[in-house]
Write a protein that holds these residues in place. Sequence first.
Motif, PDB file in Angstrom:
ATOM      1  N   VAL A  41       0.708  -1.260   0.068  1.00 20.88           N
ATOM      2  CA  VAL A  41       0.147   0.061  -0.066  1.00 20.88           C
ATOM      3  C   VAL A  41       0.949   1.372  -0.047  1.00 20.88           C
ATOM      4  O   VAL A  41       0.722   2.140  -0.728  1.00 20.88           O
ATOM      5  N   ARG A  42       1.798   1.265   0.906  1.00 20.18           N
ATOM      6  CA  ARG A  42       2.931   2.299   0.658  1.00 20.18           C
ATOM      7  C   ARG A  42       3.355   2.797  -0.433  1.00 20.18           C
ATOM      8  O   ARG A  42       3.405   3.623  -1.045  1.00 20.18           O
ATOM      9  N   ALA A  43       3.771   1.554  -1.119  1.00 20.67           N
ATOM     10  CA  ALA A  43       4.501   1.840  -2.509  1.00 20.67           C
ATOM     11  C   ALA A  43       3.243   2.137  -3.498  1.00 20.67           C
ATOM     12  O   ALA A  43       3.678   3.095  -4.252  1.00 20.67           O
ATOM     13  N   ALA A  44       2.328   1.801  -3.416  1.00 18.39           N
ATOM     14  CA  ALA A  44       1.153   2.175  -4.310  1.00 18.39           C
ATOM     15  C   ALA A  44       0.793   3.754  -4.088  1.00 18.39           C
ATOM     16  O   ALA A  44       0.716   4.318  -5.081  1.00 18.39           O
ATOM     17  N   ARG A  46       2.906   5.963  -2.873  1.00 15.85           N
ATOM     18  CA  ARG A  46       3.983   6.771  -3.427  1.00 15.85           C
ATOM     19  C   ARG A  46       3.726   6.956  -5.142  1.00 15.85           C
ATOM     20  O   ARG A  46       4.170   7.963  -5.715  1.00 15.85           O
ATOM     21  N   ARG A  47       3.508   5.873  -5.661  1.00 14.12           N
ATOM     22  CA  ARG A  47       3.231   5.976  -7.073  1.00 14.12           C
ATOM     23  C   ARG A  47       2.027   6.917  -7.353  1.00 14.12           C
ATOM     24  O   ARG A  47       2.272   7.695  -8.350  1.00 14.12           O
ATOM     25  N   ILE A  48       1.181   6.927  -6.661  1.00 14.57           N
ATOM     26  CA  ILE A  48      -0.303   7.948  -6.786  1.00 14.57           C
ATOM     27  C   ILE A  48       0.439   9.120  -6.506  1.00 14.57           C
ATOM     28  O   ILE A  48      -0.027   9.979  -7.250  1.00 14.57           O
ATOM     29  N   ALA A  53       1.325  14.540  -8.744  1.00 20.41           N
ATOM     30  CA  ALA A  53       2.391  15.650  -9.182  1.00 20.41           C
ATOM     31  C   ALA A  53       2.541  15.961 -10.356  1.00 20.41           C
ATOM     32  O   ALA A  53       2.567  16.855 -11.124  1.00 20.41           O
ATOM     33  N   LEU A  54       2.839  14.754 -11.191  1.00 19.64           N
ATOM     34  CA  LEU A  54       2.838  14.735 -12.655  1.00 19.64           C
ATOM     35  C   LEU A  54       1.538  15.387 -13.477  1.00 19.64           C
ATOM     36  O   LEU A  54       1.463  16.160 -14.489  1.00 19.64           O
ATOM     37  N   LEU A  55       0.423  14.762 -12.887  1.00 21.88           N
ATOM     38  CA  LEU A  55      -0.839  15.397 -13.528  1.00 21.88           C
ATOM     39  C   LEU A  55      -0.970  16.661 -13.259  1.00 21.88           C
ATOM     40  O   LEU A  55      -1.501  17.722 -14.004  1.00 21.88           O
ATOM     41  N   GLY A  56      -0.545  17.367 -12.049  1.00 23.30           N
ATOM     42  CA  GLY A  56      -0.782  18.694 -11.640  1.00 23.30           C
ATOM     43  C   GLY A  56       0.085  19.463 -12.672  1.00 23.30           C
ATOM     44  O   GLY A  56      -0.334  20.586 -13.167  1.00 23.30           O
ATOM     45  N   ALA A  57       1.334  19.007 -12.847  1.00 26.33           N
ATOM     46  CA  ALA A  57       2.241  19.777 -13.596  1.00 26.33           C
ATOM     47  C   ALA A  57       1.843  19.797 -14.907  1.00 26.33           C
ATOM     48  O   ALA A  57       1.892  20.882 -15.907  1.00 26.33           O
ATOM     49  N   ALA A  58       1.272  18.767 -15.711  1.00 35.65           N
ATOM     50  CA  ALA A  58       0.642  18.872 -16.684  1.00 35.65           C
ATOM     51  C   ALA A  58      -0.343  19.768 -16.959  1.00 35.65           C
ATOM     52  O   ALA A  58      -0.889  20.371 -17.897  1.00 35.65           O
ATOM     53  N   GLY A  59      -1.479  20.053 -15.973  1.00 36.08           N
ATOM     54  CA  GLY A  59      -2.348  20.795 -15.852  1.00 36.08           C
ATOM     55  C   GLY A  59      -1.861  22.209 -15.893  1.00 36.08           C
ATOM     56  O   GLY A  59      -2.333  23.135 -16.757  1.00 36.08           O
ATOM     57  N   VAL A  60      -0.998  22.476 -15.335  1.00 35.46           N
ATOM     58  CA  VAL A  60      -0.147  23.681 -15.394  1.00 35.46           C
ATOM     59  C   VAL A  60       0.310  24.021 -16.839  1.00 35.46           C
ATOM     60  O   VAL A  60       0.038  25.182 -17.322  1.00 35.46           O
TER      61      VAL A  60
END
Length: 141
Positions: A41-44, A46-48, A53-60
């Motif tokens: 769960v912790r690994a998942a 971290r991936r999420i 963060a990548l999705l937020g950067a893509a939105g910007v």
Amino acid sequence: MQVQGDDSSDGRVRVGDAAARLAQDTAQLVRHEILAAQSEVRAALRRIGAGGALLGAAGVCGVLALWSAHETALRALESKLPGPRASALLGCVYVAGAVALGAAARDRVRAGVHASADALDQADEALMGGPDVPGRDGGPG
């Protein structure tokens, strides 16, 4: 009278020891499985988090691209129309696009609601038995 090898209290102790060992082994296995699940769960998460963060950067980046396109369209219109009229025209185009996209979205959502309601009705009939089920509504059964 006891027969040799017939020590019932010793047998109970052995069964009790075996049960205690089984309980300890089971508890250890459960703890191990819980720790493994926590690790997964912790690994998942971290991936999420990284994906978010990548999705937020893509939105910007998307907003900046739209802003750039808006500025380009406004400058192109200003070469043909005075500044306020160019802005008003571009604003009207945006409003028309928003209305059209909003109406299309509304229609899609309504269709989805109706489809899910129909699916629930069909599932309810299948589970509870519809009129075509034998024995219901006076039919044979």
